[in-house]
Write a protein that holds these residues in place. Structure first.
Motif, PDB file in Angstrom:
ATOM      1  N   ILE A 147       0.833  -1.191   0.000  1.00  0.00           N
ATOM      2  CA  ILE A 147       0.000   0.000   0.000  1.00  0.00           C
ATOM      3  C   ILE A 147       0.879   1.256   0.000  1.00  0.00           C
ATOM      4  O   ILE A 147       1.962   1.277   0.596  1.00  0.00           O
ATOM      5  CB  ILE A 147      -0.952  -0.004   1.217  1.00  0.00           C
ATOM      6  CG1 ILE A 147      -2.095   0.988   1.018  1.00  0.00           C
ATOM      7  CG2 ILE A 147      -0.202   0.266   2.517  1.00  0.00           C
ATOM      8  CD1 ILE A 147      -3.237   0.812   2.001  1.00  0.00           C
ATOM      9  N   MET A 148       0.459   2.262  -0.751  1.00  0.00           N
ATOM     10  CA  MET A 148       1.138   3.552  -0.916  1.00  0.00           C
ATOM     11  C   MET A 148       2.413   3.448  -1.741  1.00  0.00           C
ATOM     12  O   MET A 148       3.163   4.406  -1.846  1.00  0.00           O
ATOM     13  CB  MET A 148       1.445   4.207   0.444  1.00  0.00           C
ATOM     14  CG  MET A 148       0.222   4.563   1.241  1.00  0.00           C
ATOM     15  SD  MET A 148       0.582   5.530   2.742  1.00  0.00           S
ATOM     16  CE  MET A 148       1.513   4.327   3.687  1.00  0.00           C
ATOM     17  N   ALA A 149       2.659   2.280  -2.353  1.00  0.00           N
ATOM     18  CA  ALA A 149       3.847   2.116  -3.188  1.00  0.00           C
ATOM     19  C   ALA A 149       3.418   1.934  -4.643  1.00  0.00           C
ATOM     20  O   ALA A 149       2.289   2.248  -5.017  1.00  0.00           O
ATOM     21  CB  ALA A 149       4.675   0.923  -2.705  1.00  0.00           C
ATOM     22  N   GLU A 150       4.330   1.459  -5.474  1.00  0.00           N
ATOM     23  CA  GLU A 150       4.062   1.138  -6.871  1.00  0.00           C
ATOM     24  C   GLU A 150       5.161   0.207  -7.344  1.00  0.00           C
ATOM     25  O   GLU A 150       6.212   0.071  -6.707  1.00  0.00           O
ATOM     26  CB  GLU A 150       4.030   2.399  -7.736  1.00  0.00           C
ATOM     27  CG  GLU A 150       5.341   3.162  -7.739  1.00  0.00           C
ATOM     28  CD  GLU A 150       5.330   4.342  -8.706  1.00  0.00           C
ATOM     29  OE1 GLU A 150       5.031   4.103  -9.892  1.00  0.00           O
ATOM     30  OE2 GLU A 150       5.612   5.469  -8.281  1.00  0.00           O
ATOM     31  N   GLY A 166     -15.837   0.882  -5.609  1.00  0.00           N
ATOM     32  CA  GLY A 166     -15.383  -0.503  -5.526  1.00  0.00           C
ATOM     33  C   GLY A 166     -14.086  -0.661  -4.771  1.00  0.00           C
ATOM     34  O   GLY A 166     -13.713  -1.775  -4.394  1.00  0.00           O
ATOM     35  N   GLY A 167     -13.368   0.454  -4.545  1.00  0.00           N
ATOM     36  CA  GLY A 167     -12.098   0.395  -3.837  1.00  0.00           C
ATOM     37  C   GLY A 167     -12.225  -0.028  -2.385  1.00  0.00           C
ATOM     38  O   GLY A 167     -11.231  -0.377  -1.744  1.00  0.00           O
ATOM     39  N   PHE A 168     -13.442   0.017  -1.836  1.00  0.00           N
ATOM     40  CA  PHE A 168     -13.650  -0.424  -0.463  1.00  0.00           C
ATOM     41  C   PHE A 168     -13.912  -1.931  -0.380  1.00  0.00           C
ATOM     42  O   PHE A 168     -14.037  -2.468   0.718  1.00  0.00           O
ATOM     43  CB  PHE A 168     -14.834   0.336   0.171  1.00  0.00           C
ATOM     44  CG  PHE A 168     -14.527   1.774   0.459  1.00  0.00           C
ATOM     45  CD1 PHE A 168     -13.898   2.141   1.645  1.00  0.00           C
ATOM     46  CD2 PHE A 168     -14.844   2.767  -0.457  1.00  0.00           C
ATOM     47  CE1 PHE A 168     -13.604   3.471   1.913  1.00  0.00           C
ATOM     48  CE2 PHE A 168     -14.558   4.105  -0.187  1.00  0.00           C
ATOM     49  CZ  PHE A 168     -13.935   4.452   0.997  1.00  0.00           C
ATOM     50  N   ARG A 169     -14.025  -2.598  -1.534  1.00  0.00           N
ATOM     51  CA  ARG A 169     -14.284  -4.040  -1.554  1.00  0.00           C
ATOM     52  C   ARG A 169     -13.018  -4.784  -1.948  1.00  0.00           C
ATOM     53  O   ARG A 169     -12.466  -4.571  -3.040  1.00  0.00           O
ATOM     54  CB  ARG A 169     -15.408  -4.372  -2.533  1.00  0.00           C
ATOM     55  CG  ARG A 169     -16.755  -3.769  -2.153  1.00  0.00           C
ATOM     56  CD  ARG A 169     -17.869  -4.337  -3.025  1.00  0.00           C
ATOM     57  NE  ARG A 169     -17.662  -4.004  -4.436  1.00  0.00           N
ATOM     58  CZ  ARG A 169     -18.150  -2.920  -5.021  1.00  0.00           C
ATOM     59  NH1 ARG A 169     -18.840  -2.026  -4.310  1.00  0.00           N
ATOM     60  NH2 ARG A 169     -17.925  -2.686  -6.301  1.00  0.00           N
ATOM     61  N   PRO A 189      -7.261  10.144  -2.430  1.00  0.00           N
ATOM     62  CA  PRO A 189      -8.540   9.743  -1.829  1.00  0.00           C
ATOM     63  C   PRO A 189      -8.789   8.238  -1.847  1.00  0.00           C
ATOM     64  O   PRO A 189      -9.592   7.736  -1.068  1.00  0.00           O
ATOM     65  CB  PRO A 189      -9.570  10.486  -2.691  1.00  0.00           C
ATOM     66  CG  PRO A 189      -8.833  11.654  -3.249  1.00  0.00           C
ATOM     67  CD  PRO A 189      -7.440  11.155  -3.489  1.00  0.00           C
ATOM     68  N   SER A 190      -8.084   7.497  -2.738  1.00  0.00           N
ATOM     69  CA  SER A 190      -8.304   6.051  -2.811  1.00  0.00           C
ATOM     70  C   SER A 190      -7.463   5.279  -1.804  1.00  0.00           C
ATOM     71  O   SER A 190      -7.691   4.085  -1.592  1.00  0.00           O
ATOM     72  CB  SER A 190      -7.998   5.545  -4.224  1.00  0.00           C
ATOM     73  OG  SER A 190      -6.615   5.640  -4.508  1.00  0.00           O
ATOM     74  N   MET A 191      -6.495   5.936  -1.153  1.00  0.00           N
ATOM     75  CA  MET A 191      -5.633   5.235  -0.197  1.00  0.00           C
ATOM     76  C   MET A 191      -6.410   4.712   1.012  1.00  0.00           C
ATOM     77  O   MET A 191      -6.243   3.555   1.404  1.00  0.00           O
ATOM     78  CB  MET A 191      -4.486   6.147   0.266  1.00  0.00           C
ATOM     79  CG  MET A 191      -3.468   6.450  -0.796  1.00  0.00           C
ATOM     80  SD  MET A 191      -2.588   4.990  -1.380  1.00  0.00           S
ATOM     81  CE  MET A 191      -2.980   5.089  -3.121  1.00  0.00           C
ATOM     82  N   PRO A 192      -7.274   5.532   1.633  1.00  0.00           N
ATOM     83  CA  PRO A 192      -8.056   4.982   2.755  1.00  0.00           C
ATOM     84  C   PRO A 192      -8.912   3.799   2.335  1.00  0.00           C
ATOM     85  O   PRO A 192      -9.087   2.852   3.112  1.00  0.00           O
ATOM     86  CB  PRO A 192      -8.919   6.169   3.195  1.00  0.00           C
ATOM     87  CG  PRO A 192      -8.174   7.377   2.738  1.00  0.00           C
ATOM     88  CD  PRO A 192      -7.516   6.973   1.457  1.00  0.00           C
ATOM     89  N   ALA A 193      -9.438   3.825   1.106  1.00  0.00           N
ATOM     90  CA  ALA A 193     -10.251   2.711   0.631  1.00  0.00           C
ATOM     91  C   ALA A 193      -9.433   1.431   0.559  1.00  0.00           C
ATOM     92  O   ALA A 193      -9.901   0.358   0.975  1.00  0.00           O
ATOM     93  CB  ALA A 193     -10.835   3.037  -0.749  1.00  0.00           C
ATOM     94  N   ALA A 194      -8.193   1.527   0.058  1.00  0.00           N
ATOM     95  CA  ALA A 194      -7.334   0.348  -0.030  1.00  0.00           C
ATOM     96  C   ALA A 194      -7.025  -0.205   1.356  1.00  0.00           C
ATOM     97  O   ALA A 194      -7.010  -1.423   1.575  1.00  0.00           O
ATOM     98  CB  ALA A 194      -6.046   0.694  -0.761  1.00  0.00           C
TER      99      ALA A 194
END
Length: 346
Positions: A45-48, A83-86, A198-203
């Motif tokens: 998470i938070m990487a690539e 869908g990022g929360f699933r 904004p998608s980081m918390p979802a992940a």
């Protein structure tokens, strides 16, 4: 594996960024290099994928076609929206990437959140998997129980997040000599990362909200899928006992990296490749040779995109790992201690 790898050139190449558009229109970022057995890598998470470039190009030198996939909302891959929360959305995305690239069989390696992704992809795609290598991964019954308790015990999840921050800070200190190199690797996708914040918390929510990884690890064992759990014994973010439990559930080989934190691969780019070189002469090589349905060509579909996107080359070099690790082979009472600096690359 050695017989397969020797059939192709194994000079360690430079990682190249690529983008593909899936059939449903989802944009996915890739970092690719090498030629040989497909090795699909999923970051934390938070990487690539490109952030691990120094390590991945060395791994390619062992005889792998390395394909690092940016997960949803990371690197150059578009977010999943609601869908990022699933959790299932992340797993399904990576399965679609394998289909799009025409990868029929591959070794799957994932770090942290990516380790949980590759375990779930493997459980759903048993025939496609040569071996699974979760590395400091968010897996196992112990991890799931901890995150489940965090919903009811005030302060437990903030404690975990704080320990992750402390671990990241210590990694930054230890990698300060390489800060410039890491910054250059991350810079091209800075704008994408800002837009994807904004998608980081979802992940994060999707990762800790998912349960049942112990069941999926046991299913891999039942299906005969080789698993090699790699974990450092001083990981503050995902504790080492969780890894031991995960290895037991999967009947896996356990590799313990001594005295290292959560992101030890970023601290020393030679350690993971040297470790894999050793494992190729043992459980990893046996897994690939035992599950491969033919030659390297048979691991890709005809006209596979994964083979045609890029074929760079560069000079081979010697691996001089700074970490030490211990290998406990499943079903074998013997352990092997590998000292940093005594492994050599292809």
């Amino acid at each position: 594996m050695r017989a397969i790898a020797d059939a192709v050139e194994t000079k360690p190449p430079r990682l190249r960024r690529r983008e593909v558009i899936l059939a449903d229109g989802h944009r996915v970022g890739l970092s690719m290099c090498g030629e040989g057995v497909p090795l699909v890598v999923v970051h934390g998470i938070m990487a690539e994928g490109m952030l691990y470039a120094r390590t991945l190009r060395r791994i390619a030198g062992l005889g792998f076609r390395v394909i690092a996939v940016d997960s949803a909302g990371h690197g150059r891959t578009a977010p999943l929206g609601a869908g990022g929360f699933r959790w299932r959305s992340y797993v399904d995305l990576h399965r679609r990437v394998l289909d799009h690239l025409g990868i029929e069989q591959a070794v799957l390696l994932g770090h942290s959140m990516g380790g949980r992704i590759v375990v779930d992809v493997a459980a759903a795609e048993v025939d496609r998997v040569l071996a699974v290598i979760p590395t400091n991964a968010a897996i196992g019954g112990g991890f799931d129980r901890f995150t489940r308790l965090g919903r009811y015990v005030p302060g437990l999840l903030p404690l975990g997040i704080g320990l992750l921050g402390l671990d990241i800070a210590s990694t930054v200190v230890r990698t300060r000599r390489d800060a410039g190199a890491l910054a250059r690797l991350a810079a091209p996708t800075l704008g994408d990362r800002v837009r994807a914040l904004p998608s980081m918390p979802a992940a994060f929510v999707a990762t800790i909200g998912n349960q049942g990884s112990d069941t999926r690890l046991r299913s891999l064992h039942d299906e005969g899928v080789p698993v090699i759990v790699v974990h450092s014994d001083r990981d503050l973010a995902i504790w080492y006992p969780f890894a031991r439990g995960a290895a037991a559930a999967a009947g896996a080989t356990l590799v313990t990296v001594e005295g290292a934190g959560h992101s030890w691969m970023l601290e020393d780019p030679d350690s993971l490749p040297a470790m894999l070189a050793q494992l190729l002469d043992g459980p990893l090589g046996e897994a690939i040779d035992g599950r491969a349905r033919g030659s390297i060509d048979d691991m890709f579909s005809p006209d596979a995109l994964a083979r045609s996107l890029d074929r760079p080359r560069s000079r081979p070099y010697r691996l001089e790992p700074r970490h030490r690790w211990q290998v406990e082979v499943a079903g074998d009472d013997r352990s092997v201690l590998a000292a940093g600096g005594d492994q050599q690359g292809a």
